[in-house]
Design a protein around this motif. Structure first.
Motif, PDB file in Angstrom:
ATOM      1  N   TRP A   1      29.385   1.177  28.631  1.00  9.03           N
ATOM      2  CA  TRP A   1      30.361   1.901  27.965  1.00  9.03           C
ATOM      3  C   TRP A   1      31.162   2.694  29.326  1.00  9.03           C
ATOM      4  O   TRP A   1      30.850   3.120  30.506  1.00  9.03           O
ATOM      5  CB  TRP A   1      30.419   2.253  27.132  1.00  9.03           C
ATOM      6  CG  TRP A   1      29.825   3.188  26.700  1.00  9.03           C
ATOM      7  CD1 TRP A   1      28.743   2.279  26.460  1.00  9.03           C
ATOM      8  CD2 TRP A   1      29.142   4.547  26.699  1.00  9.03           C
ATOM      9  NE1 TRP A   1      27.570   3.908  26.268  1.00  9.03           N
ATOM     10  CE2 TRP A   1      28.111   5.105  26.737  1.00  9.03           C
ATOM     11  CE3 TRP A   1      30.001   5.730  27.364  1.00  9.03           C
ATOM     12  CZ2 TRP A   1      26.889   6.493  27.133  1.00  9.03           C
ATOM     13  CZ3 TRP A   1      29.400   6.998  27.451  1.00  9.03           C
ATOM     14  CH2 TRP A   1      27.882   7.036  27.135  1.00  9.03           C
TER      15      TRP A   1
ATOM     16  N   TYR B   1      39.440  -3.172  21.661  1.00  8.08           N
ATOM     17  CA  TYR B   1      38.639  -1.946  22.064  1.00  8.08           C
ATOM     18  C   TYR B   1      38.804  -0.590  21.122  1.00  8.08           C
ATOM     19  O   TYR B   1      39.254  -0.317  20.001  1.00  8.08           O
ATOM     20  CB  TYR B   1      40.058  -1.590  23.379  1.00  8.08           C
ATOM     21  CG  TYR B   1      40.787  -2.068  23.845  1.00  8.08           C
ATOM     22  CD1 TYR B   1      39.683  -2.651  25.492  1.00  8.08           C
ATOM     23  CD2 TYR B   1      41.650  -3.096  24.082  1.00  8.08           C
ATOM     24  CE1 TYR B   1      39.777  -3.565  26.008  1.00  8.08           C
ATOM     25  CE2 TYR B   1      42.157  -4.217  25.262  1.00  8.08           C
ATOM     26  CZ  TYR B   1      40.801  -4.672  25.319  1.00  8.08           C
ATOM     27  OH  TYR B   1      41.264  -5.308  26.682  1.00  8.08           O
ATOM     28  N   GLU B   2      38.031   0.374  21.975  1.00  7.34           N
ATOM     29  CA  GLU B   2      37.288   1.602  20.628  1.00  7.34           C
ATOM     30  C   GLU B   2      36.627   2.788  22.045  1.00  7.34           C
ATOM     31  O   GLU B   2      36.543   2.941  22.556  1.00  7.34           O
ATOM     32  CB  GLU B   2      36.176   1.060  19.809  1.00  7.34           C
ATOM     33  CG  GLU B   2      35.256   2.617  19.030  1.00  7.34           C
ATOM     34  CD  GLU B   2      34.720   2.044  18.121  1.00  7.34           C
ATOM     35  OE1 GLU B   2      33.918   2.737  17.651  1.00  7.34           O
ATOM     36  OE2 GLU B   2      33.763   1.081  18.296  1.00  7.34           O
ATOM     37  N   VAL B   3      38.606   3.920  21.347  1.00  9.70           N
ATOM     38  CA  VAL B   3      37.080   5.100  21.151  1.00  9.70           C
ATOM     39  C   VAL B   3      37.199   6.383  21.135  1.00  9.70           C
ATOM     40  O   VAL B   3      37.310   6.168  19.640  1.00  9.70           O
ATOM     41  CB  VAL B   3      39.112   5.724  22.500  1.00  9.70           C
ATOM     42  CG1 VAL B   3      39.100   7.057  22.739  1.00  9.70           C
ATOM     43  CG2 VAL B   3      39.930   4.474  22.929  1.00  9.70           C
ATOM     44  N   THR B   4      35.742   6.891  21.399  1.00 13.11           N
ATOM     45  CA  THR B   4      35.265   7.661  20.153  1.00 13.11           C
ATOM     46  C   THR B   4      34.740   9.331  21.287  1.00 13.11           C
ATOM     47  O   THR B   4      34.977   8.909  22.671  1.00 13.11           O
ATOM     48  CB  THR B   4      34.122   6.807  19.513  1.00 13.11           C
ATOM     49  OG1 THR B   4      34.014   5.927  19.527  1.00 13.11           O
ATOM     50  CG2 THR B   4      33.335   7.763  19.451  1.00 13.11           C
TER      51      THR B   4
ATOM     52  N   TYR C   1      34.571   5.206  25.961  1.00 15.19           N
ATOM     53  CA  TYR C   1      36.219   4.223  25.902  1.00 15.19           C
ATOM     54  C   TYR C   1      35.001   1.894  25.324  1.00 15.19           C
ATOM     55  O   TYR C   1      34.524   2.164  27.019  1.00 15.19           O
ATOM     56  CB  TYR C   1      36.362   4.461  27.073  1.00 15.19           C
ATOM     57  CG  TYR C   1      37.477   4.494  27.055  1.00 15.19           C
ATOM     58  CD1 TYR C   1      38.848   4.620  26.619  1.00 15.19           C
ATOM     59  CD2 TYR C   1      37.656   6.122  27.832  1.00 15.19           C
ATOM     60  CE1 TYR C   1      39.667   5.730  26.443  1.00 15.19           C
ATOM     61  CE2 TYR C   1      38.662   7.029  27.616  1.00 15.19           C
ATOM     62  CZ  TYR C   1      39.182   7.291  26.927  1.00 15.19           C
ATOM     63  OH  TYR C   1      40.492   8.245  27.290  1.00 15.19           O
TER      64      TYR C   1
ATOM     65  N   TYR D   1      33.639   6.403  30.115  1.00 20.28           N
ATOM     66  CA  TYR D   1      33.992   7.704  30.471  1.00 20.28           C
ATOM     67  C   TYR D   1      34.616   8.350  31.015  1.00 20.28           C
ATOM     68  O   TYR D   1      35.005   7.850  32.068  1.00 20.28           O
ATOM     69  CB  TYR D   1      32.937   8.561  30.224  1.00 20.28           C
ATOM     70  CG  TYR D   1      32.667  10.030  29.921  1.00 20.28           C
ATOM     71  CD1 TYR D   1      32.265  10.533  28.491  1.00 20.28           C
ATOM     72  CD2 TYR D   1      32.327  10.759  30.751  1.00 20.28           C
ATOM     73  CE1 TYR D   1      32.104  11.836  28.411  1.00 20.28           C
ATOM     74  CE2 TYR D   1      32.734  12.044  30.653  1.00 20.28           C
ATOM     75  CZ  TYR D   1      32.654  12.245  28.856  1.00 20.28           C
ATOM     76  OH  TYR D   1      32.871  13.852  29.164  1.00 20.28           O
TER      77      TYR D   1
ATOM     78  N   TYR E   1      29.339  10.229  19.499  1.00 25.45           N
ATOM     79  CA  TYR E   1      29.376   8.618  19.638  1.00 25.45           C
ATOM     80  C   TYR E   1      27.502   8.219  19.545  1.00 25.45           C
ATOM     81  O   TYR E   1      26.962   9.118  19.839  1.00 25.45           O
ATOM     82  CB  TYR E   1      29.215   8.306  21.160  1.00 25.45           C
ATOM     83  CG  TYR E   1      29.014   6.883  21.926  1.00 25.45           C
ATOM     84  CD1 TYR E   1      29.669   5.964  21.426  1.00 25.45           C
ATOM     85  CD2 TYR E   1      28.008   6.972  22.828  1.00 25.45           C
ATOM     86  CE1 TYR E   1      29.539   4.486  21.634  1.00 25.45           C
ATOM     87  CE2 TYR E   1      27.842   5.694  22.341  1.00 25.45           C
ATOM     88  CZ  TYR E   1      28.486   4.363  22.478  1.00 25.45           C
ATOM     89  OH  TYR E   1      28.280   3.770  22.722  1.00 25.45           O
TER      90      TYR E   1
ATOM     91  N   LYS F   1      35.762  11.321  25.840  1.00 25.51           N
ATOM     92  CA  LYS F   1      35.822   9.983  25.505  1.00 25.51           C
ATOM     93  C   LYS F   1      34.770   8.759  26.109  1.00 25.51           C
ATOM     94  O   LYS F   1      34.569   8.858  26.667  1.00 25.51           O
ATOM     95  CB  LYS F   1      37.544   9.395  25.321  1.00 25.51           C
ATOM     96  CG  LYS F   1      38.271  11.174  24.801  1.00 25.51           C
ATOM     97  CD  LYS F   1      38.697  11.028  23.332  1.00 25.51           C
ATOM     98  CE  LYS F   1      39.788  11.687  23.565  1.00 25.51           C
ATOM     99  NZ  LYS F   1      39.578  12.337  21.955  1.00 25.51           N
TER     100      LYS F   1
END
Length: 86
Positions: free
Chosen positions: A19, A39-42, A27, A21, A47, A25
């Motif tokens: 992923w 798509y995912e944002v954490t 991504y 970063y 995480y 965040k």
């Protein structure tokens, strides 16, 4: 300090997941999903790593420790000493 890092690459879950970063965040792209779920944002602190690493460019760490204009300040300092000129 880590929340100030603008770019890094992450590996987690035993190296099976990668992923990007940026600024606190994570991504992700989920290739088995479509549409809004692709798509995912954490937040990094939320995480679920399980295991992994975050690879950060060396200059990103310096920029995170100091303010964003550190390279410009260093350049101006050395230029004022006559070390180099442009």
């Amino acid at each position: 300090m880590l929340k100030k890092v603008k770019f890094a690459v992450g590996v987690s879950r035993g190296g099976k997941h990668t992923w990007l970063y940026s600024l606190g965040k994570v991504y992700e792209v989920h290739w088995d999903k479509i549409g809004a779920e692709l798509y995912e944002v954490t937040n990094l602190e939320d995480y679920a790593w399980l295991s992994g690493a975050l690879v950060v460019p060396p200059d990103a760490i310096v920029a995170a420790i100091f303010d964003n204009n550190i390279w410009e300040k260093i350049f101006k300092y050395f230029k004022s000493l006559g070390v180099f000129s442009i």
